[in-house]
Design an enzyme around this catalytic site. Structure first.
Site, PDB file in Angstrom:
ATOM      1  N   GLU A  25       0.822  -1.210   0.000  1.00 44.78           N
ATOM      2  CA  GLU A  25       0.000   0.000   0.000  1.00 44.78           C
ATOM      3  C   GLU A  25       0.858   1.263   0.000  1.00 44.78           C
ATOM      4  OE1 GLU A  25      -2.996  -0.281  -0.681  1.00 44.78           O
ATOM      5  OE2 GLU A  25      -3.082  -2.447  -0.413  1.00 44.78           O
ATOM      6  N   HIS A  28       1.532   2.379  -3.375  1.00 45.07           N
ATOM      7  CA  HIS A  28       0.504   3.241  -3.967  1.00 45.07           C
ATOM      8  C   HIS A  28       0.547   4.644  -3.346  1.00 45.07           C
ATOM      9  CE1 HIS A  28      -1.221  -0.093  -6.090  1.00 45.07           C
ATOM     10  NE2 HIS A  28      -1.623  -0.723  -4.991  1.00 45.07           N
TER      11      HIS A  28
END
Length: 506
Positions: A25, A28
């Site tokens: 994550e 991202h």
């Protein structure tokens, strides 16, 4: 003690997977912030929030179900028109139109104007001097369109609802910070950041393992000698004892025994097992001399390799199988002996080929995932044997980690290296799986961005108007189907890993 070792192994791998998800994550998050997209949440896990803290404009937290994570960015879907009307003043009379309305209530973004028109039907327009100038939206050069309160069709309504929910997070100043307004290449970088992070983790862990611990490679020392030669298919079926129909093992008949070190074959010196194997394979049905050392004494014997079908191995040393699960074999010379192994440290750049071979192996599983899942179901609910190279869940990974940690005959350092290698393999699987071009996976968002870029280029080549951003909320029905399939797959694999797990150790 064994129970503690199993628990320790499971904990190490579980922490490794959780950290891998968190870093996925971050893959991202970092490019999103670099490109000025407003990120509202960074969460590891799903379900109820266990802990969170806000830093700046982003809430960071951990949720109760550690089966994934997400980064929430504004503008994943183009927001709907917030005003309920669309006002399009003529360019030459822009100021007078604003004065007539009192203020410009239409969205500033041209695409939002277009979206509003998409959902609304033209109302009666008035452009004459005798029209009621006090009415909202009236005035010279102005066309008023009203947004319908309900869209027609369930799929359209799903899309509209998703866009309305996404629009709730919008704040003043977000016009240029929405994900969908980024150039295609920036959106692709953001969405590929997660899989790229998993690939980087896999490369780093693999490089550390092969550089500091080493990899087990066969050498020219004999580990085992077979009294007979069993066919590849019979061995794959589980035959472990010699029968009257099995030919005698050439190595055993020639007097080779475990512990012998092979120096030369047919007069050619050999330094590695691969060199020895290649010479044996090419010498089927030919009488050959073998020079070896036993207890410090050099001895020469003669044997004749048997021409037999042996499995073809892939880049990871695993036997290859066809679509029906049968072994893929080739006729080669075989003498019936196995090699001892030793740890050999490799340069860190050799991690690249290793991860590449693992990626191809995972890709092959993903490409045949429906068939693989069917095989898992059959082996789970029947007496069929489960494929050790098939897919497994986090429960299966945990069981393998526990069993591996409990193998006291394996050195502790090697067990730890194997656990780290297992985490690296999970990262390879996460990388490859997330590249599937289906929503809600990262590859689905990449495919949407590429489709948008393609249709814009085609429109430009054909002299047509820019079609605008591609609204992925229109694919929500397909997304729900994919999510449902993922849930079914997860439940099946978890159940299979409980009642019929893959066992690497007997």
């Amino acid at each position: 003690m064994i129970a503690l070792l199993m628990i320790a192994g499971i904990v190490i791998v579980a922490l490794g997977i959780a950290l891998s998800i968190a870093l996925h994550e971050i893959g991202h998050l970092l490019p999103a912030k670099l490109f000025k997209v407003r990120v509202t949440q960074y969460m590891v896990g799903f379900g109820p929030t266990l802990w969170s803290r806000r830093r700046g404009e982003t809430e960071y937290g951990v949720k109760a179900i550690p089966l994934g994570g997400y980064v929430a960015m504004i503008g994943m879907y183009p927001p709907p028109d917030e005003t309920g009307t669309m006002n399009h003043p003529a360019e030459e009379d822009h100021e007078s139109a604003e004065a007539a309305v009192g203020e410009d209530t239409a969205p500033r973004d041209p695409y939002l104007r277009e979206v509003g028109a998409q959902y609304g039907a033209p109302a009666a327009s008035s452009s004459s001097a005798g029209a009621d100038g006090g009415g909202a939206g009236s005035g010279p050069g102005t066309t008023t369109k009203t947004v319908r309160s309900q869209s027609t069709g369930i799929f359209q309504q799903l899309s509209a609802d998703a866009r309305e929910v996404a629009a709730e997070d919008l704040q003043p100043g977000d016009e240029d910070r929405m994900f969908y307004r980024l150039p295609t290449w920036k959106r692709i970088i953001i969405m590929l950041g997660g899989p790229a992070m998993n690939g980087l983790i896999a490369l780093s862990l693999t490089a550390g393992i092969i550089s500091f611990h080493g990899t087990a490679e066969p050498n020219t020392t004999v580990r085992e000698v077979f009294e007979c030669v069993v066919s590849a298919d019979a061995a794959d079926a589980g035959q472990s004892e010699c029968t009257a129909d099995d030919p005698a093992g050439p190595a055993y008949e020639a007097g080779l025994r475990p512990g012998d070190q092979i120096l030369a074959f047919n007069g050619q010196s050999v330094d590695t097992w691969d060199e020895l194997t290649e010479l044996i394979r090419e010498s089927a049905d030919e009488s050959s001399e073998v020079t070896y050392v036993r207890a410090g004494e050099e001895t020469t014997t003669t044997l004749t390799p048997i021409l037999t079908e042996r499995p073809i191995s892939d880049g990871l040393g695993r036997a290859q199988r066809d679509d029906d699960g049968a072994l893929i074999t080739e006729p080669v010379g075989f003498i019936g002996m196995g090699a001892d192994q030793e740890l050999v440290q490799q340069p860190f750049w050799e991690a690249g080929p290793v991860v590449w071979e693992q990626s191809k192996a995972v890709g092959a599983v993903v490409a045949n995932l429906p068939v693989r899942l069917y095989d898992v179901a059959v082996s789970t609910f029947t007496s069929a044997e489960r494929d050790p190279d098939g897919p497994l869940s986090v429960v299966g990974v945990g069981r393998i980690a526990g069993e591996l940690s409990a193998q006291e005959e394996i050195p502790l350092e090697s067990r730890f290296a194997s656990l780290i290698s297992l985490v690296a393999g999970v990262n390879v699987a996460l990388m490859v799986f997330n590249l599937i071009p289906l929503l809600p996976l990262d590859g689905g968002h990449v495919a949407g961005a590429l489709y948008e870029s393609l249709r814009r280029r085609l429109a430009k080549l054909l002299g047509r108007p820019d079609p605008g951003p591609f609204d992925i909320s229109k694919l929500l029905p397909l997304t729900y189907v994919v999510v449902g399939m993922l849930l079914v797959m997860g439940v099946l694999l978890i159940y299979a890993d409980i009642v019929n797990p893959i066992r690497l150790f007997d």
